[in-house]
Design a protein around this motif. Structure first.
Motif, PDB file in Angstrom:
ATOM      1  N   THR A  53       0.830  -1.201   0.000  1.00 48.71           N
ATOM      2  CA  THR A  53       0.000   0.000   0.000  1.00 48.71           C
ATOM      3  C   THR A  53       0.865   1.253   0.000  1.00 48.71           C
ATOM      4  OG1 THR A  53      -0.125  -0.048   2.414  1.00 48.71           O
ATOM      5  CG2 THR A  53      -1.924  -1.122   1.225  1.00 48.71           C
ATOM      6  N   PRO A  54       0.286   2.398  -0.391  1.00 48.67           N
ATOM      7  CA  PRO A  54       1.041   3.662  -0.392  1.00 48.67           C
ATOM      8  C   PRO A  54       1.471   4.073   1.012  1.00 48.67           C
ATOM      9  CG  PRO A  54      -1.054   3.899  -1.566  1.00 48.67           C
ATOM     10  CD  PRO A  54      -1.076   2.565  -0.885  1.00 48.67           C
ATOM     11  N   LEU A  55       2.420   4.982   1.073  1.00 43.14           N
ATOM     12  CA  LEU A  55       2.796   5.578   2.353  1.00 43.14           C
ATOM     13  C   LEU A  55       1.652   6.473   2.815  1.00 43.14           C
ATOM     14  CD1 LEU A  55       6.485   6.681   1.593  1.00 43.14           C
ATOM     15  CD2 LEU A  55       5.739   4.722   2.980  1.00 43.14           C
ATOM     16  N   PRO A  56       1.287   6.425   4.084  1.00 43.71           N
ATOM     17  CA  PRO A  56       0.230   7.315   4.578  1.00 43.71           C
ATOM     18  C   PRO A  56       0.650   8.784   4.425  1.00 43.71           C
ATOM     19  CG  PRO A  56       0.626   5.532   6.136  1.00 43.71           C
ATOM     20  CD  PRO A  56       1.722   5.472   5.107  1.00 43.71           C
ATOM     21  N   ALA A  57      -0.270   9.601   3.903  1.00 42.85           N
ATOM     22  CA  ALA A  57      -0.005  11.025   3.690  1.00 42.85           C
ATOM     23  C   ALA A  57      -0.298  11.813   4.958  1.00 42.85           C
ATOM     24  CB  ALA A  57      -0.853  11.538   2.540  1.00 42.85           C
ATOM     25  N   TYR A  58       0.486  12.865   5.170  1.00 44.50           N
ATOM     26  CA  TYR A  58       0.301  13.786   6.281  1.00 44.50           C
ATOM     27  C   TYR A  58       0.016  15.173   5.722  1.00 44.50           C
ATOM     28  CZ  TYR A  58       2.658  10.260   9.278  1.00 44.50           C
ATOM     29  OH  TYR A  58       3.016   9.126   9.961  1.00 44.50           O
ATOM     30  N   THR A  59      -0.516  16.032   6.564  1.00 46.32           N
ATOM     31  CA  THR A  59      -0.746  17.415   6.189  1.00 46.32           C
ATOM     32  C   THR A  59       0.543  18.200   6.416  1.00 46.32           C
ATOM     33  OG1 THR A  59      -3.049  17.235   6.868  1.00 46.32           O
ATOM     34  CG2 THR A  59      -2.148  19.464   6.656  1.00 46.32           C
ATOM     35  N   VAL A  60       0.954  18.968   5.406  1.00 44.78           N
ATOM     36  CA  VAL A  60       2.169  19.769   5.529  1.00 44.78           C
ATOM     37  C   VAL A  60       1.866  21.211   5.123  1.00 44.78           C
ATOM     38  CG1 VAL A  60       2.997  19.139   3.224  1.00 44.78           C
ATOM     39  CG2 VAL A  60       4.634  19.969   4.909  1.00 44.78           C
ATOM     40  N   THR A  61       2.383  22.148   5.910  1.00 45.08           N
ATOM     41  CA  THR A  61       2.263  23.568   5.601  1.00 45.08           C
ATOM     42  C   THR A  61       3.629  24.210   5.785  1.00 45.08           C
ATOM     43  OG1 THR A  61       1.640  24.092   7.887  1.00 45.08           O
ATOM     44  CG2 THR A  61      -0.160  23.705   6.328  1.00 45.08           C
ATOM     45  N   VAL A  62       3.775  25.384   5.201  1.00 43.10           N
ATOM     46  CA  VAL A  62       4.985  26.175   5.400  1.00 43.10           C
ATOM     47  C   VAL A  62       4.571  27.438   6.147  1.00 43.10           C
ATOM     48  CG1 VAL A  62       6.909  27.367   4.301  1.00 43.10           C
ATOM     49  CG2 VAL A  62       6.011  25.270   3.279  1.00 43.10           C
ATOM     50  N   GLU A  63       5.132  27.607   7.339  1.00 43.04           N
ATOM     51  CA  GLU A  63       4.828  28.769   8.175  1.00 43.04           C
ATOM     52  C   GLU A  63       6.128  29.459   8.546  1.00 43.04           C
ATOM     53  OE1 GLU A  63       2.450  27.686  11.579  1.00 43.04           O
ATOM     54  OE2 GLU A  63       1.162  26.379  10.362  1.00 43.04           O
ATOM     55  N   GLY A  64       6.257  30.703   8.119  1.00 44.70           N
ATOM     56  CA  GLY A  64       7.483  31.452   8.412  1.00 44.70           C
ATOM     57  C   GLY A  64       8.710  30.790   7.819  1.00 44.70           C
ATOM     58  N   GLY A  65       8.546  30.114   6.694  1.00 44.31           N
ATOM     59  CA  GLY A  65       9.666  29.452   6.030  1.00 44.31           C
ATOM     60  C   GLY A  65       9.974  28.062   6.571  1.00 44.31           C
ATOM     61  N   ASN A  66       9.265  27.634   7.617  1.00 45.58           N
ATOM     62  CA  ASN A  66       9.490  26.315   8.216  1.00 45.58           C
ATOM     63  C   ASN A  66       8.384  25.340   7.855  1.00 45.58           C
ATOM     64  OD1 ASN A  66      11.839  27.078   9.447  1.00 45.58           O
ATOM     65  ND2 ASN A  66      10.984  27.235  11.492  1.00 45.58           N
ATOM     66  N   LEU A  67       8.758  24.086   7.737  1.00 43.51           N
ATOM     67  CA  LEU A  67       7.804  23.005   7.456  1.00 43.51           C
ATOM     68  C   LEU A  67       7.106  22.605   8.747  1.00 43.51           C
ATOM     69  CD1 LEU A  67      10.090  20.794   5.217  1.00 43.51           C
ATOM     70  CD2 LEU A  67       8.077  22.064   4.445  1.00 43.51           C
ATOM     71  N   LYS A  68       5.788  22.529   8.692  1.00 42.68           N
ATOM     72  CA  LYS A  68       4.983  22.046   9.813  1.00 42.68           C
ATOM     73  C   LYS A  68       4.181  20.862   9.283  1.00 42.68           C
ATOM     74  CE  LYS A  68       5.735  25.788  12.424  1.00 42.68           C
ATOM     75  NZ  LYS A  68       6.301  25.848  13.730  1.00 42.68           N
ATOM     76  N   VAL A  69       4.375  19.708   9.889  1.00 42.00           N
ATOM     77  CA  VAL A  69       3.695  18.492   9.448  1.00 42.00           C
ATOM     78  C   VAL A  69       2.813  17.975  10.570  1.00 42.00           C
ATOM     79  CG1 VAL A  69       4.018  16.114   8.673  1.00 42.00           C
ATOM     80  CG2 VAL A  69       5.552  17.903   7.840  1.00 42.00           C
ATOM     81  N   THR A  70       1.570  17.662  10.193  1.00 40.07           N
ATOM     82  CA  THR A  70       0.623  17.089  11.154  1.00 40.07           C
ATOM     83  C   THR A  70       0.321  15.661  10.737  1.00 40.07           C
ATOM     84  OG1 THR A  70      -0.361  19.266  11.476  1.00 40.07           O
ATOM     85  CG2 THR A  70      -1.629  17.360  12.251  1.00 40.07           C
ATOM     86  N   PRO A  71       0.820  14.696  11.521  1.00 43.07           N
ATOM     87  CA  PRO A  71       0.509  13.286  11.218  1.00 43.07           C
ATOM     88  C   PRO A  71      -0.984  13.050  11.324  1.00 43.07           C
ATOM     89  CG  PRO A  71       2.345  13.461  12.751  1.00 43.07           C
ATOM     90  CD  PRO A  71       1.734  14.824  12.634  1.00 43.07           C
ATOM     91  N   SER A  72      -1.490  12.227  10.430  1.00 43.59           N
ATOM     92  CA  SER A  72      -2.932  11.944  10.407  1.00 43.59           C
ATOM     93  C   SER A  72      -3.308  10.931  11.456  1.00 43.59           C
ATOM     94  CB  SER A  72      -3.319  11.403   9.040  1.00 43.59           C
ATOM     95  OG  SER A  72      -2.962  12.361   8.067  1.00 43.59           O
TER      96      SER A  72
END
Length: 147
Positions: free
Chosen positions: A128-147
């Motif tokens: 199966t595929p790798l589980p996707a997470y939500t990713v945003t860029v805030e102030g130039g930094n990566l913020k990832v929220t695991p599902s």
């Protein structure tokens, strides 16, 4: 008395074989589980609830990606400014993917390859595929929220 010595070694042998089988079975489980646990932390697949700050987005190359081993997250940038995040735990045997190369997320254990665009399996044995997470860029930094 002739019965005692004959039955005792048979019982001991049976006990020994059963014990050895249990040890081998446990060892096999450790080998499979250990493949993915070498990072030494619970990472994103553990108790992480909120966003995980992975540092500067500039660390993720365009057309490639970066594995954040300690957090068990892989972030890719398929096209300029478009970031994708996935669990870094291979869906085959739980190993942690080790690199992003040739626009594929690569697992070192059994050769599974995943697409950098959506985590889809491109080459098995991963089922199966790798589980996707939500990713945003805030102030130039990566913020990832695991599902």
């Amino acid at each position: 008395m002739p019965e005692g010595p004959e039955s005792s070694p048979a019982t001991s042998r049976r006990t020994l074989l059963c014990g050895a089988a249990a040890v081998l079975a446990a060892g096999g489980t450790v080998a499979v589980t250990g493949c993915g646990s070498s990072a030494g932390s619970s990472g994103a697949s553990g108790a992480a609830k909120g966003p995980v700050d992975l540092g500067p987005a500039s660390a993720v190359p365009e057309g490639g990606g970066k594995v954040f081993r300690e957090q068990r997250i892989v972030v890719t940038q398929p096209t300029a400014g478009q970031y994708k995040a996935f669990s870094a735990k291979c869906t085959h045997a739980g190993c942690i993917v080790d690199q992003v190369k040739n626009q594929q997320i690569q697992c070192p254990c059994h050769g599974s390859r995943f697409a950098i665009t959506d985590g889809a399996v491109q080459d098995g044995p991963a089922p199966t595929p790798l589980p996707a997470y939500t990713v945003t860029v805030e102030g130039g930094n990566l913020k990832v929220t695991p599902s």
